[in-house]
Design a protein around this motif. Structure first.
Motif, mmCIF file in Angstrom:
data_model
loop_
_atom_site.group_PDB
_atom_site.id
_atom_site.type_symbol
_atom_site.label_atom_id
_atom_site.label_comp_id
_atom_site.label_asym_id
_atom_site.label_seq_id
_atom_site.Cartn_x
_atom_site.Cartn_y
_atom_site.Cartn_z
ATOM 1 N N THR A 44 30.898 20.367 51.683
ATOM 2 C CA THR A 44 30.199 21.648 51.633
ATOM 3 C C THR A 44 30.998 22.683 50.861
ATOM 4 N N LYS A 45 32.304 22.469 50.726
ATOM 5 C CA LYS A 45 33.119 23.401 49.948
ATOM 6 C C LYS A 45 32.762 23.348 48.468
ATOM 7 N N THR A 46 32.323 22.179 47.987
ATOM 8 C CA THR A 46 32.002 22.034 46.576
ATOM 9 C C THR A 46 30.523 22.261 46.284
ATOM 10 N N LEU A 51 22.508 26.674 47.177
ATOM 11 C CA LEU A 51 21.900 25.398 47.544
ATOM 12 C C LEU A 51 22.005 25.133 49.040
ATOM 13 N N GLN A 52 23.095 25.565 49.663
ATOM 14 C CA GLN A 52 23.232 25.403 51.111
ATOM 15 C C GLN A 52 22.166 26.215 51.846
ATOM 16 N N ILE A 53 21.968 27.458 51.427
ATOM 17 C CA ILE A 53 20.972 28.325 52.069
ATOM 18 C C ILE A 53 19.571 27.778 51.841
ATOM 19 N N GLN A 54 19.287 27.332 50.621
ATOM 20 C CA GLN A 54 17.967 26.763 50.335
ATOM 21 C C GLN A 54 17.711 25.518 51.172
ATOM 22 N N PHE A 103 19.229 18.400 43.710
ATOM 23 C CA PHE A 103 20.073 19.331 42.954
ATOM 24 C C PHE A 103 21.523 19.286 43.427
ATOM 25 N N ILE A 104 21.747 19.116 44.720
ATOM 26 C CA ILE A 104 23.104 18.984 45.237
ATOM 27 C C ILE A 104 23.735 17.713 44.687
ATOM 28 N N HIS A 108 27.125 17.372 41.752
ATOM 29 C CA HIS A 108 28.390 16.724 42.085
ATOM 30 C C HIS A 108 28.668 15.496 41.227
ATOM 31 N N ASP A 109 27.934 15.317 40.150
ATOM 32 C CA ASP A 109 28.200 14.179 39.244
ATOM 33 C C ASP A 109 29.438 14.400 38.446
#
Length: 109
Positions: A44-46, A51-54, A103-104, A108-109
């Protein structure tokens, strides 16, 4: 068993260890592939705050639509109607959540 230095923190470790107990550096078969395990994890730090809120809002919308649809099901069934608002909340929340997860994953790719 021989003692060798960790390439990351320079702490002395046994040569048969797979990772350094001090810093968590993972020992690989080929030295050029070695990397720190913290850099390869998706956390979750990255993940961006947006995106976290969505993700949370879409999940709440999905659950609220599902609960409302089932709670009001008998009332609408007596009138031979369908609770369209609850159904739309459920479907939009589900699709939005799937898109946010995509999207998350892509970020992270």
């Amino acid at each position: 068993m021989a003692i060798e230095k960790c390439p990351q923190c320079e702490d002395q470790v046994l040569d048969n260890k797979y990772s350094c107990p001090a810093c968590g550096f993972v020992k690989r078969d080929k030295p050029e592939i070695q990397r720190h395990p913290e850099r390869s994890k998706i956390t979750t730090k990255t993940t961006s705050k947006s995106l976290q809120i969505q993700g949370v809002v879409s999940l709440l919308l999905f659950i609220a639509g599902l609960v409302w649809f089932y709670i009001s099901g008998d009332e609408y069934a007596q009138r031979n109607e369908l609770n369209v608002v609850a159904l739309v909340m459920f479907v939009v929340g589900f699709i939005w959540y799937i898109l946010v997860r995509f999207f998350i994953w892509r970020s992270h790719d």
